[in-house]
Design an enzyme around this catalytic site. Structure first.
Site, PDB file in Angstrom:
ATOM      1  N   GLN A  37      53.636 -40.331 -23.506  1.00 54.44           N
ATOM      2  CA  GLN A  37      53.651 -41.200 -22.327  1.00 54.44           C
ATOM      3  C   GLN A  37      52.645 -42.340 -22.471  1.00 54.44           C
ATOM      4  O   GLN A  37      51.797 -42.333 -23.370  1.00 54.44           O
ATOM      5  CB  GLN A  37      53.326 -40.379 -21.082  1.00 54.44           C
ATOM      6  CG  GLN A  37      51.982 -39.656 -21.151  1.00 54.44           C
ATOM      7  CD  GLN A  37      51.907 -38.442 -20.256  1.00 54.44           C
ATOM      8  OE1 GLN A  37      52.546 -38.376 -19.216  1.00 54.44           O
ATOM      9  NE2 GLN A  37      51.111 -37.455 -20.642  1.00 54.44           N
ATOM     10  N   TYR A  67      43.362 -33.423  -3.805  1.00 56.60           N
ATOM     11  CA  TYR A  67      44.347 -32.731  -4.638  1.00 56.60           C
ATOM     12  C   TYR A  67      43.721 -31.610  -5.459  1.00 56.60           C
ATOM     13  O   TYR A  67      44.181 -30.472  -5.436  1.00 56.60           O
ATOM     14  CB  TYR A  67      45.000 -33.756  -5.565  1.00 56.60           C
ATOM     15  CG  TYR A  67      46.056 -33.194  -6.488  1.00 56.60           C
ATOM     16  CD1 TYR A  67      47.355 -32.994  -6.039  1.00 56.60           C
ATOM     17  CD2 TYR A  67      45.753 -32.898  -7.814  1.00 56.60           C
ATOM     18  CE1 TYR A  67      48.330 -32.505  -6.902  1.00 56.60           C
ATOM     19  CE2 TYR A  67      46.724 -32.407  -8.673  1.00 56.60           C
ATOM     20  CZ  TYR A  67      48.016 -32.212  -8.211  1.00 56.60           C
ATOM     21  OH  TYR A  67      48.968 -31.717  -9.065  1.00 56.60           O
ATOM     22  N   GLN A  68      42.650 -31.927  -6.178  1.00 56.31           N
ATOM     23  CA  GLN A  68      42.051 -30.946  -7.084  1.00 56.31           C
ATOM     24  C   GLN A  68      41.521 -29.734  -6.319  1.00 56.31           C
ATOM     25  O   GLN A  68      41.723 -28.584  -6.730  1.00 56.31           O
ATOM     26  CB  GLN A  68      40.896 -31.572  -7.890  1.00 56.31           C
ATOM     27  CG  GLN A  68      41.142 -32.974  -8.413  1.00 56.31           C
ATOM     28  CD  GLN A  68      42.024 -33.033  -9.652  1.00 56.31           C
ATOM     29  OE1 GLN A  68      42.758 -32.105  -9.942  1.00 56.31           O
ATOM     30  NE2 GLN A  68      41.955 -34.133 -10.375  1.00 56.31           N
ATOM     31  N   ASP A 144      52.832 -26.848 -25.314  1.00 54.29           N
ATOM     32  CA  ASP A 144      53.868 -26.901 -24.285  1.00 54.29           C
ATOM     33  C   ASP A 144      53.635 -25.760 -23.286  1.00 54.29           C
ATOM     34  O   ASP A 144      53.671 -24.582 -23.651  1.00 54.29           O
ATOM     35  CB  ASP A 144      55.240 -26.767 -24.954  1.00 54.29           C
ATOM     36  CG  ASP A 144      56.391 -26.921 -23.975  1.00 54.29           C
ATOM     37  OD1 ASP A 144      56.274 -26.497 -22.814  1.00 54.29           O
ATOM     38  OD2 ASP A 144      57.441 -27.457 -24.379  1.00 54.29           O
ATOM     39  N   ASP A 162      49.747 -28.038 -12.568  1.00 53.30           N
ATOM     40  CA  ASP A 162      49.289 -29.370 -12.177  1.00 53.30           C
ATOM     41  C   ASP A 162      50.118 -30.394 -12.947  1.00 53.30           C
ATOM     42  O   ASP A 162      49.643 -31.035 -13.875  1.00 53.30           O
ATOM     43  CB  ASP A 162      47.797 -29.506 -12.489  1.00 53.30           C
ATOM     44  CG  ASP A 162      47.238 -30.852 -12.070  1.00 53.30           C
ATOM     45  OD1 ASP A 162      47.956 -31.630 -11.423  1.00 53.30           O
ATOM     46  OD2 ASP A 162      46.069 -31.138 -12.414  1.00 53.30           O
ATOM     47  N   SER A 163      51.359 -30.531 -12.542  1.00 55.24           N
ATOM     48  CA  SER A 163      52.300 -31.377 -13.289  1.00 55.24           C
ATOM     49  C   SER A 163      52.432 -32.752 -12.654  1.00 55.24           C
ATOM     50  O   SER A 163      52.114 -32.951 -11.478  1.00 55.24           O
ATOM     51  CB  SER A 163      53.675 -30.710 -13.329  1.00 55.24           C
ATOM     52  OG  SER A 163      54.221 -30.668 -12.026  1.00 55.24           O
ATOM     53  N   SER A 164      52.928 -33.698 -13.438  1.00 49.62           N
ATOM     54  CA  SER A 164      53.335 -34.984 -12.890  1.00 49.62           C
ATOM     55  C   SER A 164      54.744 -34.826 -12.313  1.00 49.62           C
ATOM     56  O   SER A 164      55.247 -33.713 -12.148  1.00 49.62           O
ATOM     57  CB  SER A 164      53.273 -36.062 -13.976  1.00 49.62           C
ATOM     58  OG  SER A 164      53.952 -35.634 -15.145  1.00 49.62           O
ATOM     59  N   TYR A 230      48.532 -41.221  -3.471  1.00 46.62           N
ATOM     60  CA  TYR A 230      49.781 -40.620  -3.940  1.00 46.62           C
ATOM     61  C   TYR A 230      50.933 -41.188  -3.119  1.00 46.62           C
ATOM     62  O   TYR A 230      50.737 -41.577  -1.953  1.00 46.62           O
ATOM     63  CB  TYR A 230      49.734 -39.102  -3.818  1.00 46.62           C
ATOM     64  CG  TYR A 230      49.001 -38.406  -4.959  1.00 46.62           C
ATOM     65  CD1 TYR A 230      48.289 -39.126  -5.912  1.00 46.62           C
ATOM     66  CD2 TYR A 230      49.020 -37.026  -5.069  1.00 46.62           C
ATOM     67  CE1 TYR A 230      47.615 -38.497  -6.940  1.00 46.62           C
ATOM     68  CE2 TYR A 230      48.345 -36.377  -6.102  1.00 46.62           C
ATOM     69  CZ  TYR A 230      47.642 -37.119  -7.030  1.00 46.62           C
ATOM     70  OH  TYR A 230      46.976 -36.493  -8.050  1.00 46.62           O
TER      71      TYR A 230
END
Length: 290
Positions: A37, A67-68, A144, A162-164, A230
């Protein structure tokens, strides 16, 4: 990058058509095209340093605490017993790990991030995250996440994803097979917390996820938080427990909070509970207990 123009960064994406969020840029610090990316780090006028992946804001110094902290402390505080072993999938910026380490009972944190470029950029340009990478409790895996979980069955008290967004390298983290792997990686009373988009923009995606998650986990709830940078100013999490009797909306472990609260900016036990109270349009669509 096209998102940088005339001293401004604009978050343009098909995930939120017809709208975008913009920040004034003081200085671009890092631009890189990794194997997976585009990575961008810049200093902004009002939100401090900003990490961007594929044109989408992942965190800013000013509001990353929301968020965290919630992503880490909701599942860990909802456990009936002290957590010892935690897995984070994604989260290469180190912020969720930083928060997990505020729980003294935690002995190991396994961080599985597919893109080493995110880790390296965070270590160099996001100094408020560096402490988490130096902890002897951290086991870093450049790997992965979907494969990692399949290789670690019945290992973790908590798994945090914790994904995009569900495009690009994170797309494999939004399907039923991945959630089955999450369940199998948890111990018998374990809890999963996973990033689950914005109720204002992605309610159809969230409802589609819920439909298959409830077939995998006996106990599923949805939590939402406020975070200005966000999309739509909000983000949500699915909190899924293998223990059907565990009310994850209640923070059962609060002793860690008393010792850590001076380091916190967002999370508290009251907010833990209230984050599960959804507006009517969302609660009707999702049909989950509140």
């Amino acid at each position: 990058m096209n998102a940088l123009k005339e001293g401004w960064f604009s978050e343009l994406s098909t995930m939120w058509p017809g709208e975008c969020f913009s920040l004034k840029v003081k200085q671009v610090l890092h631009e890189e095209k990794s194997k997976f990316q585009d990575i961008l780090v810049f200093d902004s006028e009002n939100y401090g340093r900003v990490l961007v992946l594929d044109g989408v804001i992942q965190q800013t110094e000013r509001d990353e605490c929301a968020y965290q902290e919630m992503m880490a402390h909701i599942p860990l505080a909802a456990l009936k017993t002290d957590p010892k072993k935690v897995c984070v999938i994604g989260g290469g910026d180190g912020g969720v790990v930083r928060e997990i380490l505020k729980h003294p009972s935690v002995e190991e944190v396994h961080l599985c991030e597919i893109d080493e470029g995110v880790v390296n950029a965070s270590k160099k340009f996001l100094p408020h995250m560096n402490m988490s990478f130096e902890s002897p409790k951290l086991k870093l895996h450049i790997y992965d996440g979907a494969v990692f979980l399949k290789e670690h069955k019945n290992c973790f008290d908590v798994v945090i994803v914790d994904s995009s967004d569900p495009v690009g390298p994170a797309s494999s983290l939004f399907g039923p097979e991945f959630y089955k792997s999450c369940k199998e990686a948890l111990n018998e009373n374990g809890i999963l917390c996973t990033q689950a988009e914005s109720m204002w923009l992605h309610l159809d995606i969230i409802a589609g996820m819920k439909d298959f998650i409830v077939d995998i986990f006996p106990n599923v709830s949805y939590s939402t938080i406020s975070i200005p940078t966000y999309p739509s100013g909000a983000i949500g999490f699915f909190i899924c427990s293998k223990d059907e009797s565990n009310d994850v909306k209640v923070a059962k472990r609060t002793e860690w909070f008393e010792s850590a609260k001076d380091t916190l900016q967002y999370y508290n036990p009251g907010l833990h509970a209230s984050s599960f109270v959804l507006p009517l349009f969302a609660s009707r669509r999702l049909g989950l207990k509140q």
